[in-house]
Motif scaffolding. Structure first.
Motif, PDB file in Angstrom:
ATOM      1  N   ASP A  80      -2.765  10.167  -4.571  1.00 57.64           N
ATOM      2  CA  ASP A  80      -3.620   8.987  -4.577  1.00 57.64           C
ATOM      3  C   ASP A  80      -2.993   7.865  -3.748  1.00 57.64           C
ATOM      4  O   ASP A  80      -1.789   7.860  -3.481  1.00 57.64           O
ATOM      5  N   THR A  81      -3.828   6.912  -3.361  1.00 57.53           N
ATOM      6  CA  THR A  81      -3.372   5.721  -2.652  1.00 57.53           C
ATOM      7  C   THR A  81      -3.429   4.538  -3.601  1.00 57.53           C
ATOM      8  O   THR A  81      -4.453   4.312  -4.256  1.00 57.53           O
ATOM      9  N   GLN A  82      -2.336   3.799  -3.686  1.00 52.69           N
ATOM     10  CA  GLN A  82      -2.278   2.630  -4.557  1.00 52.69           C
ATOM     11  C   GLN A  82      -2.145   1.365  -3.722  1.00 52.69           C
ATOM     12  O   GLN A  82      -1.305   1.286  -2.822  1.00 52.69           O
TER      13      GLN A  82
ATOM     14  N   VAL B  98       0.858  -1.180   0.000  1.00 57.17           N
ATOM     15  CA  VAL B  98       0.000   0.000   0.000  1.00 57.17           C
ATOM     16  C   VAL B  98       0.894   1.229   0.000  1.00 57.17           C
ATOM     17  O   VAL B  98       1.798   1.344   0.843  1.00 57.17           O
ATOM     18  N   THR B  99       0.657   2.158  -0.926  1.00 59.01           N
ATOM     19  CA  THR B  99       1.510   3.337  -1.072  1.00 59.01           C
ATOM     20  C   THR B  99       0.669   4.597  -1.155  1.00 59.01           C
ATOM     21  O   THR B  99      -0.324   4.653  -1.885  1.00 59.01           O
ATOM     22  N   THR B 100       1.069   5.605  -0.419  1.00 53.74           N
ATOM     23  CA  THR B 100       0.494   6.937  -0.559  1.00 53.74           C
ATOM     24  C   THR B 100       1.608   7.932  -0.256  1.00 53.74           C
ATOM     25  O   THR B 100       2.744   7.547   0.033  1.00 53.74           O
TER      26      THR B 100
ATOM     27  N   THR C 225      -7.440   9.509  -3.463  1.00 52.92           N
ATOM     28  CA  THR C 225      -7.331  10.290  -2.233  1.00 52.92           C
ATOM     29  C   THR C 225      -6.566  11.591  -2.457  1.00 52.92           C
ATOM     30  O   THR C 225      -6.489  12.425  -1.556  1.00 52.92           O
TER      31      THR C 225
ATOM     32  N   ASN D   5      -6.110   2.134  -7.889  1.00 54.72           N
ATOM     33  CA  ASN D   5      -5.713   3.497  -7.563  1.00 54.72           C
ATOM     34  C   ASN D   5      -6.919   4.208  -6.949  1.00 54.72           C
ATOM     35  O   ASN D   5      -7.937   4.409  -7.615  1.00 54.72           O
TER      36      ASN D   5
END
Length: 359
Positions: A91-93, A67-69, A115, A112
């Motif tokens: 965005d959050t991926q 999870v990446t943001t 956010t 995606n």
């Protein structure tokens, strides 16, 4: 945002032999990048501070999720006056990976989540336009891209002394509003993206060679009243690692990004090519790994020279308990040319990052 995800996940090796959530990792990687174009009252400065946060969750030895943001701020100044500023969450991926047969087959699915600040007010659009640049290559190229989903498959197997891999992926995006102009929303539906990738590596003597090639095909982007195309992309990569001494390794690497002609709102979009060569020496000083590097980059638009950039940098890696720490810094200098300024405009820049991994 995809550029930052790749930079963050590739800068720190993935978990090897992870068996479950006890091997989970958290990565924080602040990046600072600044370029100054021109001098005096005409100088333009583009500065970006990005703070990504990545969670790597290996549920089993075959199934993992990351999870990446990020939070990012980008500023554009002309002279000493701020002309445009853009800041907020990206965005959050979320990406899931499932492997079979000892990584012989890997299935990937991602989403995606919007956010980020995907509707840019008119007064901030100068900053938004400057960071999406393949030549200067900012870690965050877009603050938000709306809701999208991806799926992919990759296979790998040994063929003689080579390890050969191939993959294909698909990205589907939904309609969103990237800009607001004079209180009117500008609605945009990104084109579907199809990507195929080929990769190979093999030992050469006591070193290693790896090669990669990918083709990204895009459909037609759609706006409120028309459609256009950004142009397909071909990316080639290569790396040769050569031991040069007791515990020291020389890395010679390069990549080339070629964007085919596309269609803009006002007419044809010219082709573009960015070529990059890098040499880095990696050696240890006690428990610390040190890696100085030198890099050269050339940019062409429609076959005409548009820019050259030289990067000097250094990266360090060391451990502190359960923390792996990777500070890095660099300095850039070069020239940008345009049809309006055939004599060229000087470019200088600096960058720094501090990647910290806990697991």
């Amino acid at each position: 945002m995809r550029r930052l995800l790749a930079l963050t996940l590739l800068s720190v090796p993935t978990l090897v032999g992870a068996q479950g959530l006890q091997d989970a990792a958290v990565i924080v990687a602040p990046h600072f990048t600044q370029y100054n174009i021109g001098s005096g009252a005409a100088k333009k400065s583009i500065t970006q501070m990005a703070i990504p946060l990545v969670f790597v969750l290996p549920f089993t030895d075959r199934f993992s999720v990351d999870v990446t943001t990020a939070y990012a701020t980008s500023d554009v100044k002309f002279g000493d006056s701020t002309a445009s500023s853009l800041n907020g969450l990206t965005d959050t991926q979320i990406r899931a990976n499932l492997s079979f047969g000892g990584d012989f087959l890997i299935l990937t699915a991602g989403v995606n989540i919007p956010t980020g600040q995907y509707t840019v007010p008119e007064e901030d659009q100068v900053a938004a336009g400057q960071i999406g640049n393949d030549f200067l290559n900012y870690p965050i190229s877009s603050m938000g891209n709306g809701f999208a989903g991806t799926g992919g498959i990759a296979i790998a197997r040994p063929v003689g002394s080579w390890n050969i891999g191939a993959g294909a992926s698909f990205r589907k995006s939904t309609r969103f509003t990237p800009f607001s102009v004079q209180s009117s929303d500008f609605r945009f539906t990104p084109a579907d993206e199809y990507r195929v990738r080929l990769g190979a590596d093999r030992p050469v003597g006591s070193g290693q060679v790896s090669l990669g090639l990918s083709y990204s095909a895009f459909g037609a982007d759609a706006t409120d009243s028309t459609t256009y195309s950004t142009g397909d992309r071909i990316t080639a990569t290569g790396m040769w690692m050569v031991p040069v001494g007791d515990g020291a390794n020389l890395y010679l690497s390069g990549w080339n990004l070629y964007r085919l002609k596309g269609q803009q709102l006002a007419g044809d979009a010219p082709s573009e090519n960015v070529a990059n060569l890098n040499a880095a020496l990696s050696f240890s000083a006690g428990e610390v790994l040190i890696q100085p590097s030198v890099e050269g980059r050339l940019w062409q638009v429609d076959g005409a020279r548009s820019g050259q950039l030289f990067n000097l940098g250094a990266r360090v890696r060391f451990a502190a308990g359960r923390f792996s720490i990777f500070p890095a810094a660099g300095y850039s200098f070069g020239t940008i040319w345009s049809s309006l300024d055939p004599g060229g405009t000087d470019v200088t820049g600096m960058r720094g990052s501090l990647t910290i991994r806990f697991n």
